[in-house]
Design an enzyme around this catalytic site. Structure first.
Site, short mmCIF file in Angstrom:
data_model
loop_
_atom_site.label_atom_id
_atom_site.label_comp_id
_atom_site.label_asym_id
_atom_site.label_seq_id
_atom_site.Cartn_x
_atom_site.Cartn_y
_atom_site.Cartn_z
N TYR A 140 0.85 -1.20 0.00
CA TYR A 140 0.00 0.00 0.00
C TYR A 140 0.89 1.25 0.00
O TYR A 140 0.68 2.19 -0.79
CB TYR A 140 -0.89 -0.05 1.24
CG TYR A 140 -1.72 1.18 1.50
CD1 TYR A 140 -2.81 1.49 0.68
CD2 TYR A 140 -1.44 2.03 2.57
CE1 TYR A 140 -3.60 2.62 0.93
CE2 TYR A 140 -2.22 3.15 2.84
CZ TYR A 140 -3.30 3.44 2.01
OH TYR A 140 -4.06 4.55 2.27
N LYS A 144 1.14 4.18 -2.86
CA LYS A 144 0.90 5.61 -2.61
C LYS A 144 2.14 6.44 -2.99
O LYS A 144 2.02 7.56 -3.48
CB LYS A 144 0.50 5.84 -1.15
CG LYS A 144 -0.86 5.24 -0.79
CD LYS A 144 -2.00 5.86 -1.59
CE LYS A 144 -3.38 5.49 -1.05
NZ LYS A 144 -4.47 6.14 -1.80
N1 LIG Z 1 -8.89 6.48 6.31
C1 LIG Z 1 -7.59 6.65 6.47
O1 LIG Z 1 -7.05 6.60 7.59
C2 LIG Z 1 -6.73 6.95 5.28
C3 LIG Z 1 -5.40 7.33 5.51
C4 LIG Z 1 -4.58 7.62 4.43
C5 LIG Z 1 -5.08 7.54 3.14
N2 LIG Z 1 -6.37 7.16 2.95
C6 LIG Z 1 -6.83 7.09 1.55
O2 LIG Z 1 -8.02 7.81 1.43
C7 LIG Z 1 -8.86 7.20 0.44
C8 LIG Z 1 -10.22 6.90 1.05
O3 LIG Z 1 -10.05 6.12 2.21
P1 LIG Z 1 -11.30 5.78 3.16
O4 LIG Z 1 -10.75 5.49 4.50
O5 LIG Z 1 -12.36 6.79 2.98
O6 LIG Z 1 -11.75 4.38 2.51
P2 LIG Z 1 -13.15 3.60 2.55
O7 LIG Z 1 -12.79 2.16 2.40
O8 LIG Z 1 -13.98 4.01 3.71
O9 LIG Z 1 -13.87 4.10 1.22
C9 LIG Z 1 -13.26 3.85 -0.04
C10 LIG Z 1 -14.32 3.92 -1.14
O10 LIG Z 1 -13.63 3.64 -2.37
C11 LIG Z 1 -14.40 2.70 -3.12
N3 LIG Z 1 -13.50 1.93 -3.99
C12 LIG Z 1 -12.53 1.04 -3.61
N4 LIG Z 1 -11.98 0.51 -4.71
C13 LIG Z 1 -12.59 1.06 -5.79
C14 LIG Z 1 -12.46 0.90 -7.18
N5 LIG Z 1 -11.59 0.02 -7.71
N6 LIG Z 1 -13.24 1.63 -8.00
C15 LIG Z 1 -14.15 2.50 -7.49
N7 LIG Z 1 -14.33 2.68 -6.17
C16 LIG Z 1 -13.57 1.97 -5.33
C17 LIG Z 1 -15.05 1.81 -2.05
O11 LIG Z 1 -16.19 1.14 -2.58
C18 LIG Z 1 -15.40 2.85 -0.99
O12 LIG Z 1 -16.68 3.44 -1.23
C19 LIG Z 1 -8.09 5.95 -0.03
O13 LIG Z 1 -7.36 6.25 -1.19
C20 LIG Z 1 -7.16 5.67 1.11
O14 LIG Z 1 -6.00 4.97 0.70
C21 LIG Z 1 -7.20 6.86 3.98
#
Ligand SMILES: NC(=O)c1ccc[n+]([C@@H]2O[C@H](COP(=O)([O-])OP(=O)(O)OC[C@H]3O[C@@H](n4cnc5c(N)ncnc54)[C@H](O)[C@@H]3O)[C@@H](O)[C@H]2O)c1
Length: 237
Positions: A140, A144
């Site tokens: 991951y 990123k």
């Molecule tokens: N939550 C955290 O702590 C955190 C930290 C750093 C980065 N991020 C990044 O932020 C972004 C959102 O994270 P989150 O925590 O809201 O995630 P989440 O899992 O709550 O939501 C992610 C959404 O993306 C959709 N998704 C996943 N794969 C997909 C695909 N191939 N095509 C279309 N939609 C797709 C899922 O269905 C979901 O609705 C991600 O890129 C994640 O890597 C999150």
């Protein structure tokens, strides 16, 4: 003004979509999860398309419905916590295809639609994990880090459209909620220099800033919204 938010059905993407709507954008959600997407688009009263961002023809088909565009938020992303040594090939492909190819794919195919102006913006969602490499998050983190390299490259290749990345730290969302159960919330909060974990709105307001005219001389940059995690350890208490 029109914006697409990928992975907008829940979590950080949903919050970004909500805040862009408040800023006056007409938002379209792309997500692969039909059920939660339907619920989100009803709540936000916006258009949505069931799209897997890694699937080129699905992205192209959804884009035929969109005439012109100002903003793309490449937020869809997944993580599969497991040591590199045991991660199987199909999981590896899934992470790389969603995170890296999904971001490339959506960016490439919006180019004919997005206005060629520095008020147009693409924001890629990276992660503090690209700098901190926690246990089980190696692939991951690599995906990123690739998104950050692509952010700089796109900013050179498609200027005057601005391309920046936003890197959340630990943010409580539907996708991460289990990590904060019980004592974990206090322990994780304590590990953050600002002594709290993030909320999706912390990320959404920085995205709002980076797509606004206030940042119209900023491109090719990575901005971490992480309470200081990537700055280093806050020390012992
Ligand atoms: N939550 C955290 O702590 C955190 C930290 C750093 C980065 N991020 C990044 O932020 C972004 C959102 O994270 P989150 O925590 O809201 O995630 P989440 O899992 O709550 O939501 C992610 C959404 O993306 C959709 N998704 C996943 N794969 C997909 C695909 N191939 N095509 C279309 N939609 C797709 C899922 O269905 C979901 O609705 C991600 O890129 C994640 O890597 C999150």
């Amino acid at each position: 003004m029109q914006a697409i938010v990928t992975g907008g059905a829940q979590g950080i993407g949903f919050q970004i979509a909500e805040s862009l709507i408040k800023d006056g954008y007409e938002v379209v959600l792309f997500d692969k999860n039909y059920e939660s997407l339907k619920e989100a688009s009803t709540k936000l009263n916006c258009k949505s398309f069931t799209v897997d961002v890694a699937n080129e023809s699905e992205v192209q088909e959804a884009l035929t419905e969109i005439k012109s565009l100002d903003i793309l938020i490449n937020n869809a992303g997944i993580w599969k916590p497991e040591p590199l040594a045991t991660l199987d090939l199909s999981t590896q492909k899934n992470v790389l295809e969603t995170n890296i190819l999904g971001t490339l794919n959506c960016t490439k195919h919006v180019l004919p639609k997005i206005k060629k102006s520095n008020s147009s913006s693409i924001i890629n969602i990276t992660s503090a994990a690209s700098r901190t490499n926690s246990p089980g998050l190696g692939l991951y983190a690599a995906s990123k880090a690739a998104i950050e390299a692509l952010t700089r490259q796109w900013s050179l290749e498609i200027a005057p459209i601005r391309v920046n990345a936003v890197g959340p730290g630990m943010v409580i969302t539907e996708g991460t909620a289990l990590n904060y159960k019980g004592n974990a919330l206090a322990a994780r909060s304590n590990a953050v220099p600002l002594k709290r974990v993030g909320d999706p709105s912390d990320v959404a307001q920085i995205v709002s800033f980076l797509v606004s005219p206030k940042s119209n001389y900023v491109t090719g940059q990575i901005l971490f919204v992480d309470g200081g995690i990537t700055a280093g350890s806050p020390g012992h208490n």
